[in-house]
Every structure is written in C-alpha cells, then in structure tokens.
Design a protein around this motif. Structure first.
Motif, PDB file in Angstrom:
ATOM      1  N   MET A 153      23.886  53.120  -1.537  1.00  0.00           N
ATOM      2  CA  MET A 153      22.614  52.992  -2.239  1.00  0.00           C
ATOM      3  C   MET A 153      21.819  54.274  -2.075  1.00  0.00           C
ATOM      4  O   MET A 153      21.856  54.934  -1.029  1.00  0.00           O
ATOM      5  CB  MET A 153      21.823  51.812  -1.662  1.00  0.00           C
ATOM      6  N   LEU A 154      21.105  54.676  -3.125  1.00  0.00           N
ATOM      7  CA  LEU A 154      20.161  55.775  -3.012  1.00  0.00           C
ATOM      8  C   LEU A 154      18.910  55.440  -3.810  1.00  0.00           C
ATOM      9  O   LEU A 154      18.947  54.674  -4.773  1.00  0.00           O
ATOM     10  CB  LEU A 154      20.773  57.102  -3.460  1.00  0.00           C
ATOM     11  N   CYS A 155      17.814  56.029  -3.384  1.00  0.00           N
ATOM     12  CA  CYS A 155      16.523  55.757  -4.018  1.00  0.00           C
ATOM     13  C   CYS A 155      15.866  57.075  -4.395  1.00  0.00           C
ATOM     14  O   CYS A 155      15.510  57.873  -3.525  1.00  0.00           O
ATOM     15  CB  CYS A 155      15.628  54.971  -3.066  1.00  0.00           C
ATOM     16  N   THR A 156      15.735  57.320  -5.686  1.00  0.00           N
ATOM     17  CA  THR A 156      15.052  58.514  -6.176  1.00  0.00           C
ATOM     18  C   THR A 156      13.544  58.256  -6.166  1.00  0.00           C
ATOM     19  O   THR A 156      13.078  57.222  -5.706  1.00  0.00           O
ATOM     20  CB  THR A 156      15.543  58.862  -7.586  1.00  0.00           C
ATOM     21  N   THR A 157      12.776  59.204  -6.645  1.00  0.00           N
ATOM     22  CA  THR A 157      11.316  59.133  -6.567  1.00  0.00           C
ATOM     23  C   THR A 157      10.722  59.464  -7.928  1.00  0.00           C
ATOM     24  O   THR A 157      10.953  60.559  -8.438  1.00  0.00           O
ATOM     25  CB  THR A 157      10.794  60.130  -5.509  1.00  0.00           C
ATOM     26  N   GLU A 158       9.963  58.515  -8.504  1.00  0.00           N
ATOM     27  CA  GLU A 158       9.431  58.707  -9.847  1.00  0.00           C
ATOM     28  C   GLU A 158       7.925  58.444  -9.929  1.00  0.00           C
ATOM     29  O   GLU A 158       7.387  57.595  -9.222  1.00  0.00           O
ATOM     30  CB  GLU A 158      10.151  57.792 -10.845  1.00  0.00           C
ATOM     31  N   ASP A 159       7.297  59.172 -10.822  1.00  0.00           N
ATOM     32  CA  ASP A 159       5.878  58.997 -11.136  1.00  0.00           C
ATOM     33  C   ASP A 159       5.676  57.711 -11.932  1.00  0.00           C
ATOM     34  O   ASP A 159       6.588  57.270 -12.647  1.00  0.00           O
ATOM     35  CB  ASP A 159       5.416  60.208 -11.968  1.00  0.00           C
ATOM     36  N   PRO A 160       4.505  57.086 -11.840  1.00  0.00           N
ATOM     37  CA  PRO A 160       4.251  55.864 -12.610  1.00  0.00           C
ATOM     38  C   PRO A 160       4.461  55.998 -14.115  1.00  0.00           C
ATOM     39  O   PRO A 160       4.709  54.984 -14.789  1.00  0.00           O
ATOM     40  CB  PRO A 160       2.781  55.558 -12.297  1.00  0.00           C
ATOM     41  N   ILE A 161       4.383  57.220 -14.658  1.00  0.00           N
ATOM     42  CA  ILE A 161       4.552  57.354 -16.114  1.00  0.00           C
ATOM     43  C   ILE A 161       6.023  57.406 -16.519  1.00  0.00           C
ATOM     44  O   ILE A 161       6.333  57.395 -17.713  1.00  0.00           O
ATOM     45  CB  ILE A 161       3.836  58.614 -16.645  1.00  0.00           C
ATOM     46  N   ASP A 162       6.945  57.426 -15.565  1.00  0.00           N
ATOM     47  CA  ASP A 162       8.363  57.565 -15.894  1.00  0.00           C
ATOM     48  C   ASP A 162       8.858  56.363 -16.687  1.00  0.00           C
ATOM     49  O   ASP A 162       8.472  55.217 -16.431  1.00  0.00           O
ATOM     50  CB  ASP A 162       9.182  57.710 -14.611  1.00  0.00           C
ATOM     51  N   THR A 163       9.766  56.607 -17.611  1.00  0.00           N
ATOM     52  CA  THR A 163      10.313  55.515 -18.445  1.00  0.00           C
ATOM     53  C   THR A 163      11.374  54.705 -17.719  1.00  0.00           C
ATOM     54  O   THR A 163      11.695  53.596 -18.159  1.00  0.00           O
ATOM     55  CB  THR A 163      10.947  56.090 -19.721  1.00  0.00           C
ATOM     56  N   LEU A 164      11.934  55.239 -16.654  1.00  0.00           N
ATOM     57  CA  LEU A 164      13.035  54.611 -15.903  1.00  0.00           C
ATOM     58  C   LEU A 164      14.250  54.348 -16.786  1.00  0.00           C
ATOM     59  O   LEU A 164      15.100  53.511 -16.452  1.00  0.00           O
ATOM     60  CB  LEU A 164      12.576  53.303 -15.239  1.00  0.00           C
ATOM     61  N   GLU A 165      14.357  55.070 -17.884  1.00  0.00           N
ATOM     62  CA  GLU A 165      15.474  54.834 -18.808  1.00  0.00           C
ATOM     63  C   GLU A 165      16.820  55.111 -18.152  1.00  0.00           C
ATOM     64  O   GLU A 165      17.807  54.418 -18.425  1.00  0.00           O
ATOM     65  CB  GLU A 165      15.306  55.691 -20.059  1.00  0.00           C
ATOM     66  N   HIS A 166      16.866  56.088 -17.277  1.00  0.00           N
ATOM     67  CA  HIS A 166      18.135  56.423 -16.637  1.00  0.00           C
ATOM     68  C   HIS A 166      18.510  55.387 -15.574  1.00  0.00           C
ATOM     69  O   HIS A 166      19.688  55.067 -15.402  1.00  0.00           O
ATOM     70  CB  HIS A 166      18.058  57.818 -16.038  1.00  0.00           C
ATOM     71  N   HIS A 167      17.516  54.860 -14.892  1.00  0.00           N
ATOM     72  CA  HIS A 167      17.779  53.777 -13.948  1.00  0.00           C
ATOM     73  C   HIS A 167      18.278  52.526 -14.685  1.00  0.00           C
ATOM     74  O   HIS A 167      19.141  51.798 -14.180  1.00  0.00           O
ATOM     75  CB  HIS A 167      16.520  53.454 -13.145  1.00  0.00           C
ATOM     76  N   GLN A 168      17.744  52.293 -15.871  1.00  0.00           N
ATOM     77  CA  GLN A 168      18.192  51.146 -16.663  1.00  0.00           C
ATOM     78  C   GLN A 168      19.644  51.308 -17.089  1.00  0.00           C
ATOM     79  O   GLN A 168      20.433  50.351 -17.043  1.00  0.00           O
ATOM     80  CB  GLN A 168      17.276  50.976 -17.878  1.00  0.00           C
TER      81      GLN A 168
END
Length: 466
Positions: A153-168
């Motif tokens: 498991m790994l956890c990246t770090t994103e700003d609240p405005i991120d779409t998270l499309e790649h995580h999806q």
C-alpha cells in the motif's frame, strides 16, 4: 569486478541483528503511508526513457549535494541532456561519503539493477547505457518498480482541488498495490499567502460553491473532504512551521476572512486566529470520519529568495527551523481532545532538538482508545538518515512505546526510494541486536523479533486499517 558494498549483512553488526532482520523484517510487505509520488504516473504505468528521468529529476537531496560539489545548475534542473546530468551526479557521488545519499544510491543500484559497482565519473557512460536498457523491461515501469519492492500500500498527497481521477483509475484496475491519497489543505488554511484568493477561485470550481464567506469556505472544504472520503481517503496531512493556536470567536473569523477576500492584508494575530479556527474545524471532521491526521512541523522553507524566484518551491532551498512548538501544539491537541474529537494523530518534527518534546507530547493525548493513537512519527526529511533514525527511535523508546510505532515512510517523489524501508529496517534491527548482545534486552529473538515485525508492517496495517 567491484567488491560488493551492499552485502547481506550491510549495517548488521552481530548475529542477533542478522536474525532479527532476516527472520522478522526483510520479507515484510511495505506500507508507505506518506509520499509525494505522482499518481498519474502510477495509473498510466509510466515507463522511463532514461535513468536520469527516473532517478535525478525531482530529487532535491541529490540536487543539494551536486550544488555543494560545484555542479552548475544547467546539469541539475537546467537544460543539459539527460546523459550529462547523469554524468554530473556520477561525478558528485564519490564525494558523498558519510552522507546518506551514498548508502541510498548503492542500495538502489543493487536492489533495482543488480549493480555492485560504485558509480563514478569513469563508469558513468557505461552504467547509463546499461541501466537505460533495463528500463525497457516491464518490471521497470512505475507499477513494476513498486511490485519489485513488495509495496502493499502507498498513500500519495493531494490538494482538496484534485480530481482524484488517477486514484479512481487505480481503484478500478488490476494493479495489486493499493494506492490511496492524503487530504492536504495547506493552501486553504494559509490565508496570508499572496495568491490566497486565486487559490480560492480554484476551490470554488472544484467544490461547485461560491466562496464569499467563511461558512462558504467551510462548506466547500467539507464537500471536497467528503469527495476524498468517498474515494477511499482516510488520511490527512499538514505541513506548517508550527501549529497555530489563538483564541477566536466565529464572528472574528468571519470578519478576518472577508477582509482577506476583499484583497486586504492581515496582521499575524488575525491570520493565526483564522488558521486556528479552520484547522480545528477540519480536524474535528477528520475525527468524525475515523481518519488519521499527520502534522509535519518545523521546516524553514524557501530560504534562498533568488533561487526560489528562478526555480520555485521544492527545489532544494529549505532547511531546519527553530520554531517554538510546545505550547501551541499542546493547546491545539487539547482543544480537540476536550471535545473528544482528536483523531489518530502522527506528529513529525524536523528540528532534532525537539525530539523529546514531540515524543512526550504524544503521551499527553494517548487515552487508551487505540494502540498508539498519538504517534511520534519517523525521522523526516533531513532526519531520515541513520543518525536521525536512531535518535528518533531512542526518544520514542525512552518516552513512549517503541512497540506501538507504525514505522518508516519514504516521503519521496522518487519511484526508486523504497529501499529506504530496508535501510530503516536494518538500522532498527542493528540497534536492537546490539542491545541484545550487551544484555540490555532479552536474548530472545522470537520476542524481540515479533516487535520488529510489528514496527515494520503489522502496526501500520492495524493503525491505518488497510
């Protein structure tokens, strides 16, 4: 043929250390719960054309060393061809003895590419060509590299405005490594930033909410927080000089926000009142959802104004700060605990003078509701080397319970950084092995080894509920 430097017993100085490492640490999967890897490159399973792109681009540890050795910026972040940048790093590396970069570099060459030779100016061209050939193989894509290192498991770090499309994409794909994200709201909190209103414009678009008032801001952040939660996020992160804490009223904070929204400047006290209020609001929401919150405190950033103007942030111009931490940190955590809204918390300090301060602060708020609820985090940034790791382990052991520790992370932007988990595990096993040999710990490898397995893997698995 070079004599191997990274041997099986690297950093392991007695039989107890070896038994602990090989039987209890080495084969544990990696949970890397905080890093800055680009999720787009994982989702697209990016392949790299050159080792320079994979290994030197974005690595400000290497950049600082190269500058110190007199390498021109052209060969660091500039326009030089990849082979010349690699040669510049090869020229620098022999002079990094006693810097952790020497150990890390040799570990990475060995673990990913099977190379025992010391990289230097004379073999740079040959090594560059050989490694680039290997990069054409499927095990050297981003996903292949993570699989090689047994990253569960790994956890990246994103700003609240991120779409998270790649995580999806990753969540719906077949890649076995679980890739999550951490909610990083710094830009929404740092109201004194010059471009604060521009950022709020981006947040408005992401949340679909017009932000005119402080309540609008909270609504927008709450909407984004819910979006992150729906996409599997269970971790937050914050990187500040120090945690603010000032008494405030809701009316005061609303006026302060509207003043800044109108384009006016704020006093330090006004900014700290606002930041205190918004952070407490966010942290209560984390607690409501069972998240883990992380606070990285103590960096003095962007010291070199000239180079910051030329190259921007995160290019190697940051250092350790000497901020007062104890009182505001205590007050902040106490305000949350007083409402029974203190989430699981990990505290990281950058100034080693604060080690015992942070280690003892954690004990103030461990209430028995979860094992190691408030954690003293691993050696971070300038402290993630052997000496820093040992000092962190000693402070944690002396002031708290090492056995409850959730272990190491990379905090890295590099896909070749995962041998740092091995580095940490070897340092940990050697520290414990030396004390077993001296009689300071029981010479019972099953007992001590079980704790090693917990620190390297099982504690994080339980703490983050993966």
């Amino acid at each position: 043929m070079a004599t191997p430097f990274i041997t099986d017993t690297f950093l392991l100085q007695n039989k107890f250390a070896e038994e602990l490492y090989f039987n209890y640490a080495e084969k544990q999967p990696i949970i890397d719960y905080h890093n800055h890897l680009p999720p787009a490159e994982i989702a697209t399973n990016k392949a790299f054309d050159t080792i320079t792109q994979l290994w030197i681009g974005g690595d400000h540890y290497k950049w600082r060393a190269m500058r110190t050795w007199g390498i021109d910026e052209k060969y660091i972040t500039g326009t030089a061809p990849d082979d010349e940048k690699f040669a510049a790093w090869a020229k620098t590396l022999p002079h990094t003895l006693r810097n952790p970069l020497f150990h890390w570099t040799q570990l990475e060459l060995k673990r990913y590419f099977g190379i025992d030779a010391y990289l230097n100016e004379s073999n740079a061209k040959e090594m560059y060509t050989a490694i680039n050939e290997k990069l054409k193989l499927p095990e050297y894509t981003t996903q292949g590299l993570l699989t090689q290192m047994n990253v569960e498991m790994l956890c990246t770090t994103e700003d609240p405005i991120d779409t998270l499309e790649h995580h999806q994409v990753l969540a719906n794909g077949t890649f076995k490594t679980k890739v999550s994200t951490a909610f990083r709201p710094d830009k929404a909190v740092l109201i004194e930033n010059e471009n604060y209103n521009d950022y709020l414009g981006q947040l408005e678009k992401a949340a679909g909410i017009t932000i005119n008032t402080y309540n609008d801001l909270k609504d927008a952040l709450l909407k984004r927080l819910e979006f992150f939660h729906e996409n599997g996020c269970r971790i937050s992160d914050l990187g500040f000089n120090q945690l603010p804490f000032e008494s405030f009223t809701d009316a005061e904070v609303s006026v302060i926000f509207e003043k800044r929204r109108s384009g006016n400047g704020l006093t330090v006290l006004e900014a700290d009142k606002f930041k205190t209020a918004l952070l407490l609001f966010l942290c209560e929401e984390y607690a409501n959802r069972g998240w883990v919150q992380q606070f990285h405190l103590g960096a003095l950033r962007n010291n070199n104004a000239r180079m910051h103007r030329l190259l921007g942030a995160d290019t190697g111009w940051d250092s350790i700060g000497d901020y007062a931490q104890a009182t505001t940190l205590s007050n902040f955590l106490n305000a949350l605990d007083g409402k029974d809204k203190l989430a699981k918390t990990i505290l990281y300090n950058l100034n080693p003078a604060d080690n015992e301060l942070f280690a003892t602060m954690c004990g103030n708020f461990n209430d028995g509701s979860a094992r190691g609820k408030v954690q003293y985090g691993s050696g971070w940034w300038f402290l993630d080397q052997k000496d820093g790791i040992i000092k962190q382990l000693n402070a944690l052991s002396n002031m708290g319970l090492l056995s409850a520790f959730v272990g190491m992370l990379t905090d890295s932007r590099s896909f070749l950084s995962f041998p740092r988990h091995e580095y940490f595990r070897r340092v940990l096993c050697n520290l414990l092995g030396q004390e077993m040999e001296s009689g300071e710990l029981p010479q019972d490898t099953a007992w001590v080894g079980s704790m090693v397995s917990d620190i390297c893997y099982r504690n994080a698995k339980q703490y983050f509920e993966f």
